[in-house]
Design an enzyme around this catalytic site. Sequence first.
Site, PDB file in Angstrom:
ATOM      1  N   HIS A  22       0.827  -1.198   0.000  1.00 44.85           N
ATOM      2  CA  HIS A  22       0.000   0.000   0.000  1.00 44.85           C
ATOM      3  C   HIS A  22       0.867   1.256   0.000  1.00 44.85           C
ATOM      4  O   HIS A  22       1.837   1.336   0.747  1.00 44.85           O
ATOM      5  CB  HIS A  22      -0.906  -0.011   1.241  1.00 44.85           C
ATOM      6  CG  HIS A  22      -1.741   1.206   1.375  1.00 44.85           C
ATOM      7  ND1 HIS A  22      -1.529   2.124   2.362  1.00 44.85           N
ATOM      8  CD2 HIS A  22      -2.756   1.666   0.615  1.00 44.85           C
ATOM      9  CE1 HIS A  22      -2.409   3.107   2.223  1.00 44.85           C
ATOM     10  NE2 HIS A  22      -3.160   2.850   1.169  1.00 44.85           N
ATOM     11  N   ASP A  66      -4.786   3.777  -4.798  1.00 41.29           N
ATOM     12  CA  ASP A  66      -4.898   4.162  -3.400  1.00 41.29           C
ATOM     13  C   ASP A  66      -6.143   5.021  -3.159  1.00 41.29           C
ATOM     14  O   ASP A  66      -6.252   6.118  -3.708  1.00 41.29           O
ATOM     15  CB  ASP A  66      -3.637   4.933  -2.983  1.00 41.29           C
ATOM     16  CG  ASP A  66      -3.480   5.075  -1.496  1.00 41.29           C
ATOM     17  OD1 ASP A  66      -4.504   5.004  -0.756  1.00 41.29           O
ATOM     18  OD2 ASP A  66      -2.347   5.251  -1.034  1.00 41.29           O
ATOM     19  N   TYR A 116      10.255  13.748 -11.611  1.00 40.04           N
ATOM     20  CA  TYR A 116      11.531  13.014 -11.579  1.00 40.04           C
ATOM     21  C   TYR A 116      11.922  12.660 -10.146  1.00 40.04           C
ATOM     22  O   TYR A 116      12.366  11.543  -9.868  1.00 40.04           O
ATOM     23  CB  TYR A 116      12.652  13.839 -12.215  1.00 40.04           C
ATOM     24  CG  TYR A 116      12.603  13.958 -13.721  1.00 40.04           C
ATOM     25  CD1 TYR A 116      12.095  12.941 -14.528  1.00 40.04           C
ATOM     26  CD2 TYR A 116      13.097  15.095 -14.351  1.00 40.04           C
ATOM     27  CE1 TYR A 116      12.079  13.062 -15.903  1.00 40.04           C
ATOM     28  CE2 TYR A 116      13.080  15.220 -15.734  1.00 40.04           C
ATOM     29  CZ  TYR A 116      12.566  14.206 -16.501  1.00 40.04           C
ATOM     30  OH  TYR A 116      12.549  14.318 -17.866  1.00 40.04           O
TER      31      TYR A 116
END
Length: 146
Positions: A22, A66, A116
Amino acid sequence: MLKGIPSILSPQLLKVLCEMGHSDRIVISDGNFPAEEMGKNAIVIRCDGHGVPEILDAILQLFPLDPYVEKPVNLMEVVPGDPVETPIWDTYKEIVAKYDDRGANCVGNIERFAFYDQARTAYAIIATSEKALYANIMLQKGVVVE
């Protein structure tokens, strides 16, 4: 071969998806993304010859997003002034909507260098041959509830 598993998902990729917990994140990158550089602390999986949409669709058949964060799906924002169109983002939103009731509302944008930075902490990066520009997408894993 297994029944019910999209054939585009390699054994290595299935293993990684299963290992993720998770809140772990995975990046599906376009062909221009520096996957090996960003993935020095991540698992890099090559999916050469494939584009992001088909990989995204296959992953979301197995991968819960999620539910505890507002934007579990994030795209690399276009640099201001860069004259690039991103029609592939609409494709991504359609795919996400097939698997998550929040649809496009759970898709956000992250500034390029912040993307990034987050990619450097991802559990895994999938390097594709996607030719569309700004076609990188990051997914945050949720919990499997049965």
